[in-house]
Enzyme design. Structure first.
Site, PDB file in Angstrom:
ATOM      1  N   ASP A 126       0.838  -1.236   0.037  1.00 14.40           N
ATOM      2  CA  ASP A 126       0.004  -0.162   0.059  1.00 14.40           C
ATOM      3  C   ASP A 126       0.927   1.312  -0.225  1.00 14.40           C
ATOM      4  OD1 ASP A 126      -2.658   1.313   2.440  1.00 14.40           O
ATOM      5  OD2 ASP A 126      -1.822   2.009   0.240  1.00 14.40           O
ATOM      6  N   SER A 129      -1.634  17.458 -10.525  1.00 17.81           N
ATOM      7  CA  SER A 129      -2.403  16.749 -11.515  1.00 17.81           C
ATOM      8  C   SER A 129      -3.830  17.712 -11.520  1.00 17.81           C
ATOM      9  CB  SER A 129      -3.152  15.578 -11.032  1.00 17.81           C
ATOM     10  OG  SER A 129      -3.737  14.847 -12.360  1.00 17.81           O
TER      11      SER A 129
HETATM   12  C1  LIG Z   1     -11.572  -3.455   1.873  1.00 21.69           C
HETATM   13  N1  LIG Z   1     -11.149  -3.161   3.383  1.00 21.69           N
HETATM   14  C2  LIG Z   1     -10.167  -3.617   3.757  1.00 21.69           C
HETATM   15  C3  LIG Z   1      -8.776  -3.289   3.266  1.00 21.69           C
HETATM   16  C4  LIG Z   1      -8.178  -3.575   2.490  1.00 21.69           C
HETATM   17  C5  LIG Z   1      -7.027  -2.883   2.269  1.00 21.69           C
HETATM   18  C6  LIG Z   1      -7.146  -1.699   2.937  1.00 21.69           C
HETATM   19  O1  LIG Z   1      -6.528  -0.785   3.034  1.00 21.69           O
HETATM   20  C7  LIG Z   1      -6.812   0.429   2.347  1.00 21.69           C
HETATM   21  C8  LIG Z   1      -8.177   0.713   2.178  1.00 21.69           C
HETATM   22  C9  LIG Z   1      -8.348   1.990   1.526  1.00 21.69           C
HETATM   23  C10 LIG Z   1      -7.192   2.787   1.195  1.00 21.69           C
HETATM   24  N2  LIG Z   1      -5.923   2.283   1.447  1.00 21.69           N
HETATM   25  C11 LIG Z   1      -5.656   1.381   2.221  1.00 21.69           C
HETATM   26  O2  LIG Z   1      -8.568  -1.856   3.705  1.00 21.69           O
END
Ligand SMILES: CNCc1ccc(Oc2cccnc2)o1
Length: 411
Positions: free
Chosen positions: A116, A280
């Site tokens: 992430d 952007s």
């Molecule tokens: C789908 N909810 C669980 C989940 C998977 C990944 C994440 O984390 C995130 C969600 C939104 C933005 N960034 C990271 O949450």
């Protein structure tokens, strides 16, 4: 895409100790915790009436099937907290390209995690969680790692843009991603995870790759894997190659020019927010005339967000060119007939127009018959805009932590 909330320390540790049926002073809490985590802490506890030592939490019969760790990089000085190799792992989209998982080896245990670039905590499902919560998940067991060390008194607590979140305690261990290895990496051990993580059984947690200033560990903030690896990677970069319904690649320490076409267009990143943020300000639809006044004019590159969340002006401009597109309040965003031909979107990335393929903006059907489809481009009212996986499926992105810049090219 990211909001912090703090959980008071005693509550966090209390929750853990509650599992072991004992409570005592802060020092005692730490001892209890180390007993639970089996990191060689003194057997026995301050609580009354318990036999010597604490019951070791055993991992649920979750399918661990942990393959052995990749061979460690060799010939690197022991004192560095990163062993200097480049690393490359395949990533795999979950069904519907909802998120992209890749293998991470922590203390010799390989688990699949969600990379992430929009957050900065590395947290995992682990053997402190209840068997119900762990059901179906892989789990990291610190007690089985000879290199795990608890960080007594450290806790984390994080919430994400979709309202999900996790919280728990913290230790360190060796992390190896395709050969790129960091020793002493903060491993955040969830003792609390929100429902959507529990049901997301393919994911063992998140590895945050934004800037360390966003890390939520207290009382001492911790560094991301990339930050720890930076100094010793051959090049101070990691790259994201995400594909629709197909394996892609995350790479640390090198840029593989066979993964994209043409030169990378580089743009400076403003790190003030802790995100990979860039300017952007313009967009065009289907090669038409560009609009050059997007309010706010900022966006972040966020592999942890499924969709592409842009200013209302971009969303309105784009879907005005799609027959049958409507704002569908019931579904919670713009839908259109699945039979629609979607134009490409050209979007400004630091002065260069990047293309998001129309095909990738057809995200998924909302009904059984596949008549109505949900757009991969949706509106956000908050700034900056969030260019998630929909953007990455059309664009290879290099994240340069050496000079804080982003390189983008079509793939
Ligand atoms: C789908 N909810 C669980 C989940 C998977 C990944 C994440 O984390 C995130 C969600 C939104 C933005 N960034 C990271 O949450």
């Amino acid at each position: 895409a990211y909001r912090k909330f703090g959980m008071p320390l005693p509550e966090a540790l209390g929750a853990i100790i509650a599992n072991a049926g004992a409570g005592s002073s802060a020092a005692g809490l730490a001892t209890e915790l180390s007993d639970i985590l089996g990191d060689g802490g003194e057997a026995g506890s301050t609580s009354k009436g318990k036999e010597k030592g604490k019951p070791k939490l055993r991992p649920s019969p979750a399918p661990t099937g942990l393959p052995s760790a990749a061979p460690p990089a060799t010939g690197v000085p022991k004192f560095s907290n990163s062993t200097g190799g480049a690393g490359s792992v395949a990533n795999t989209p979950e069904a519907g390209d909802v998120e992209y998982l890749a293998p991470v080896t922590i203390g010799g245990q390989t688990v699949n995690m969600d990379f992430d670039s929009g957050s900065s905590d590395l947290w995992v499902f682990n053997t402190q969680l209840s068997l119900n919560t762990l059901s179906g998940h892989m789990a990291y067991n610190p007690a089985q790692s000879s290199t795990f060390q608890l960080l007594p008194g450290s806790t984390f607590s994080i919430s994400y843009g979709d309202g999900s979140g996790a919280a728990g305690n913290v230790g360190t261990d060796t992390v190896n991603i395709g050969g790129a290895t960091v020793t002493g990496q903060a491993i955040e051990l969830a003792t609390d995870v929100s429902t959507s993580f529990v049901t997301d059984t393919q994911s063992t947690g998140l590895i945050g790759l934004a800037f360390s200033k966003l890390n939520t560990v207290k009382p001492v903030q911790q560094k991301t894997f990339f930050d720890n690896a930076l100094a010793t990677l051959p090049e101070p970069v990691f790259t994201a190659d995400l594909r629709h319904n197909a394996a892609g690649t995350y790479e640390f320490g090198a840029i593989d020019s066979t993964k994209f076409s043409g030169p990378l267009a580089w743009t400076p990143v403003n790190t003030t927010s802790g995100f990979w943020q860039f300017t952007s300000q313009a967009f065009a639809v289907g090669g038409g005339a560009p609009s050059t006044s997007v309010p706010g004019g900022q966006a972040i590159a966020d592999t942890g967000t499924t969709l592409m969340l842009a200013d209302q002006s971009v969303v309105d401009g784009y879907y005005s060119q799609v027959q049958g597109a409507v704002n569908n309040a019931t579904v919670g965003g713009v839908t259109f007939p699945c039979s629609a031909t979607l134009p490409d979107l050209q979007i400004d990335v630091g002065g260069t127009m990047a293309t998001v393929r129309g095909d990738d903006i057809n995200f998924a059907p909302v009904d059984q018959t596949g008549t109505t489809c949900f757009g991969g481009l949706q509106a956000t009212t908050v700034q900056p805009q969030i260019y998630g996986d929909i953007f990455f499926k059309s664009n290879f992105v290099a994240f340069n932590g050496g000079n804080n810049s982003l390189g983008v090219a079509p793939h």
